[in-house]
Design a protein around this motif. Structure first.
Motif, PDB file in Angstrom:
ATOM      1  N   PHE A  77       0.797  -1.413  -0.063  1.00  0.00           N
ATOM      2  CA  PHE A  77      -0.064  -0.029  -0.005  1.00  0.00           C
ATOM      3  C   PHE A  77       0.848   1.244   0.066  1.00  0.00           C
ATOM      4  N   TYR A  78       1.904   1.189   0.682  1.00  0.00           N
ATOM      5  CA  TYR A  78       2.720   2.343   1.070  1.00  0.00           C
ATOM      6  C   TYR A  78       3.332   2.995  -0.350  1.00  0.00           C
ATOM      7  N   GLN A  79       3.363   2.247  -1.409  1.00  0.00           N
ATOM      8  CA  GLN A  79       3.995   2.758  -2.732  1.00  0.00           C
ATOM      9  C   GLN A  79       2.808   3.513  -3.636  1.00  0.00           C
ATOM     10  N   TRP A  80       1.627   3.442  -3.168  1.00  0.00           N
ATOM     11  CA  TRP A  80       0.766   4.899  -3.765  1.00  0.00           C
ATOM     12  C   TRP A  80       1.264   6.012  -4.045  1.00  0.00           C
ATOM     13  N   ILE A  81       2.143   6.349  -2.934  1.00  0.00           N
ATOM     14  CA  ILE A  81       2.760   7.958  -3.091  1.00  0.00           C
ATOM     15  C   ILE A  81       3.988   8.015  -3.651  1.00  0.00           C
ATOM     16  N   THR A  82       4.580   6.713  -4.235  1.00  0.00           N
ATOM     17  CA  THR A  82       5.720   6.839  -5.043  1.00  0.00           C
ATOM     18  C   THR A  82       5.454   6.156  -6.513  1.00  0.00           C
ATOM     19  N   ARG A  83       4.136   6.390  -7.053  1.00  0.00           N
ATOM     20  CA  ARG A  83       4.159   5.900  -8.489  1.00  0.00           C
ATOM     21  C   ARG A  83       4.710   6.521  -9.679  1.00  0.00           C
ATOM     22  N   GLY A  84       5.009   5.898 -10.552  1.00  0.00           N
ATOM     23  CA  GLY A  84       5.644   6.580 -11.698  1.00  0.00           C
ATOM     24  C   GLY A  84       6.903   6.935 -11.722  1.00  0.00           C
ATOM     25  N   GLN A  85       7.764   6.264 -10.963  1.00  0.00           N
ATOM     26  CA  GLN A  85       9.041   6.438 -10.888  1.00  0.00           C
ATOM     27  C   GLN A  85       9.918   5.206 -11.307  1.00  0.00           C
ATOM     28  N   ALA A  86      11.027   5.294 -11.683  1.00  0.00           N
ATOM     29  CA  ALA A  86      11.924   4.366 -12.317  1.00  0.00           C
ATOM     30  C   ALA A  86      11.134   3.562 -13.392  1.00  0.00           C
ATOM     31  N   GLN A  87      10.685   4.117 -14.465  1.00  0.00           N
ATOM     32  CA  GLN A  87       9.940   3.732 -15.272  1.00  0.00           C
ATOM     33  C   GLN A  87      10.179   2.744 -16.243  1.00  0.00           C
ATOM     34  N   ASN A  88      11.605   2.355 -16.472  1.00  0.00           N
ATOM     35  CA  ASN A  88      11.993   1.601 -17.625  1.00  0.00           C
ATOM     36  C   ASN A  88      13.212   0.691 -16.616  1.00  0.00           C
ATOM     37  N   SER A  89      12.879   0.287 -15.371  1.00  0.00           N
ATOM     38  CA  SER A  89      13.920  -0.249 -14.503  1.00  0.00           C
ATOM     39  C   SER A  89      13.417  -1.920 -14.255  1.00  0.00           C
ATOM     40  N   ILE A  90      14.402  -2.908 -14.317  1.00  0.00           N
ATOM     41  CA  ILE A  90      14.039  -4.274 -13.840  1.00  0.00           C
ATOM     42  C   ILE A  90      14.084  -4.116 -12.032  1.00  0.00           C
ATOM     43  N   LEU A  91      13.474  -5.163 -11.565  1.00  0.00           N
ATOM     44  CA  LEU A  91      13.059  -5.082 -10.091  1.00  0.00           C
ATOM     45  C   LEU A  91      14.268  -4.628  -9.402  1.00  0.00           C
TER      46      LEU A  91
END
Length: 459
Positions: A77-91
């Motif tokens: 859930f916490y990731q809701w406020i960090t969306r749209g980053q590192a858009q072209n990265s592997i895990l």
């Protein structure tokens, strides 16, 4: 099919197509559902039984499909406020980019993020959420309590996991050292969370599971002792497993074996265990999961977003592995919707050239009974059967986007995500005509925007 609950307030839904997702995959072209209190009382063909007392609401559901509420089996859930980053990265690169930001979260930010995540799930037909929270910065407050409070306000059924990381960079792990806890602190906090929050009752709205993060972020001691703790307390176990080729290489270099064999060596295979992703599984791995009853949370959109690969879901199902659907964190699946994962699971699993690799009804089962099974709640939720809890979704299929698809389950799974006329959790409406009923959506949206800006400013 009926079960009588005299003296209860009742809701009656009639004239709907119904996909029960019971053991026989029973469906009705025009049927009824009767809800008494928080239980399903009657599900069947044609109109509801005559002479019902205590009916407080009667819904003519012509043009609609009724399904069980969807069950999400993996999320952050916490990731809701960090969306749209590192858009072209592997895990591994994506994690390395985001760990420093996540190490600055606190209870207030987690509350906002949890409500944003849960709102997206609810509005996509999901009645039961699971969250894997494993980042606990020092001084951040009661992060687990913050998301539990957030979900209770929305009226969502919840399996919260006390996640953890104790293997930082200096010891050969992936997370930065300031993002991990000590093993002893983790075990004590996990035991406290179980004792404080876990409700094992049939009607439970809140359960706790034990969830060390992954082989590359936790020690062998933490895995082993977490499994012992969970089994002593009678709760379930969850982690990430076999998500990427890089994880497999890490396990072979560090432990001399692949992820599944490593989990087996630490006591982490069994009917009380489910793992997220399981993309890189060979035949032996699948056989071990099947023979032990170990479950899988399939996250097709996140796996695609991070270029992790295609999990062998058809082979898992054929072998008897329990499989549910998951959104995964919304920094790797920005839509945050579980309803759209039905379609994505169906399509992605056909990319190897097997047009029947996953049928629309199998996809619906993954998102309902499959999820209920991996959460250990298949006796209570996941299908529409008398005596089960009244968690159901009412999908509108007579609009322009769906009216020309004669098969209602195909309309739900292959078409655009339909409008959600009603979502009940525990017999209570939490979504009506696409809108949340319990919390002001605009307030959630503003709180999430503020939280995202605040977290970014802490860099």
């Amino acid at each position: 099919m009926s079960q009588t609950h005299p003296g209860q307030q009742r809701t009656v839904i009639e004239n709907a197509a119904i996909a029960t997702v019971d053991a026989q995959d029973t469906e009705y072209a025009s049927g009824h559902v009767v809800i008494a209190g928080n239980r399903l009382e009657s599900v069947g063909d044609g109109p509801a039984p005559a002479g019902l007392d205590g009916v407080v609401r009667r819904i003519d559901a012509t043009g609609h499909l009724v399904t069980p509420g969807l069950v999400n089996s993996h999320h952050h859930f916490y990731q809701w406020i960090t969306r749209g980053q590192a858009q072209n990265s592997i895990l591994f690169d994506w994690l390395t980019a985001l760990y420093p930001t996540w190490a600055r979260i606190d209870a207030g930010l987690v509350h906002a993020a949890a409500q944003g995540s849960a709102a997206a799930l609810l509005k996509s037909g999901c009645s039961t959420a699971m969250d894997h929270h494993y980042v606990f910065p020092r001084g951040g407050g009661d992060l687990l309590g913050a998301e539990i409070e957030a979900l209770a306000e929305l009226g969502m059924r919840f399996t919260a996991t006390r996640g953890s990381m104790d293997l930082g960079e200096k010891d050969g792990g992936l997370p930065p050292d300031d993002a991990v806890e000590t093993t002893d602190d983790i075990l004590a906090a996990t035991e406290s969370a179980i004792e404080r929050h876990h409700d094992a009752s049939f009607d439970s709205m809140l359960r706790i599971a034990v969830a060390p993060c992954s082989p590359f972020s936790v020690t062998t001691r933490l895995l082993t002792e977490s499994a012992e703790l969970a089994r002593a307390k009678g709760v379930r176990l969850h982690t990430h497993g076999s998500e990427t080729a890089e994880e497999e290489a890490f396990c072979k270099e560090r432990f001399g074996m692949g992820p599944t064999d490593y989990f087996e060596s630490t006591g982490w295979l069994g009917e009380d265990v489910w793992m997220a992703h399981c993309v890189h599984m060979n035949d032996s791995d699948i056989d071990k999961f099947a023979s032990t009853g170990t479950g899988v949370a399939h996250c097709p959109s996140s796996n695609a977003r991070l270029a992790a690969g295609i999990a062998r879901v058809p082979d898992m199902l054929a072998a008897g592995v329990p499989v549910g659907l998951g959104v995964d964190g919304t920094a790797s699946n920005e839509s945050g919707e579980l309803g759209t994962e039905l379609r994505n699971a169906t399509l992605i699993n056909r990319l190897h050239g097997r047009p029947d690799a996953l049928t629309v009804r199998q996809a619906l089962r993954l998102g309902t009974m499959g999820g209920a099974r991996v959460l250990g709640r298949e006796a209570e939720i996941g299908s529409l059967e008398p005596g089960k809890l009244a968690d159901l979704a009412l999908w509108k299929l007579d609009g322009v986007l769906h009216s020309s698809i004669p098969d209602p389950v195909a309309a739900l799974v292959l078409g655009a995500l339909p409008p959600l006329t009603l979502l009940l959790v525990n017999g209570r409406p939490v979504v009506e005509n696409g809108n949340l009923t319990t919390v002001d959506e605009s307030r959630i949206a503003q709180a999430c925007a503020n939280a995202a800006r605040e977290l970014a400013s802490r860099g």
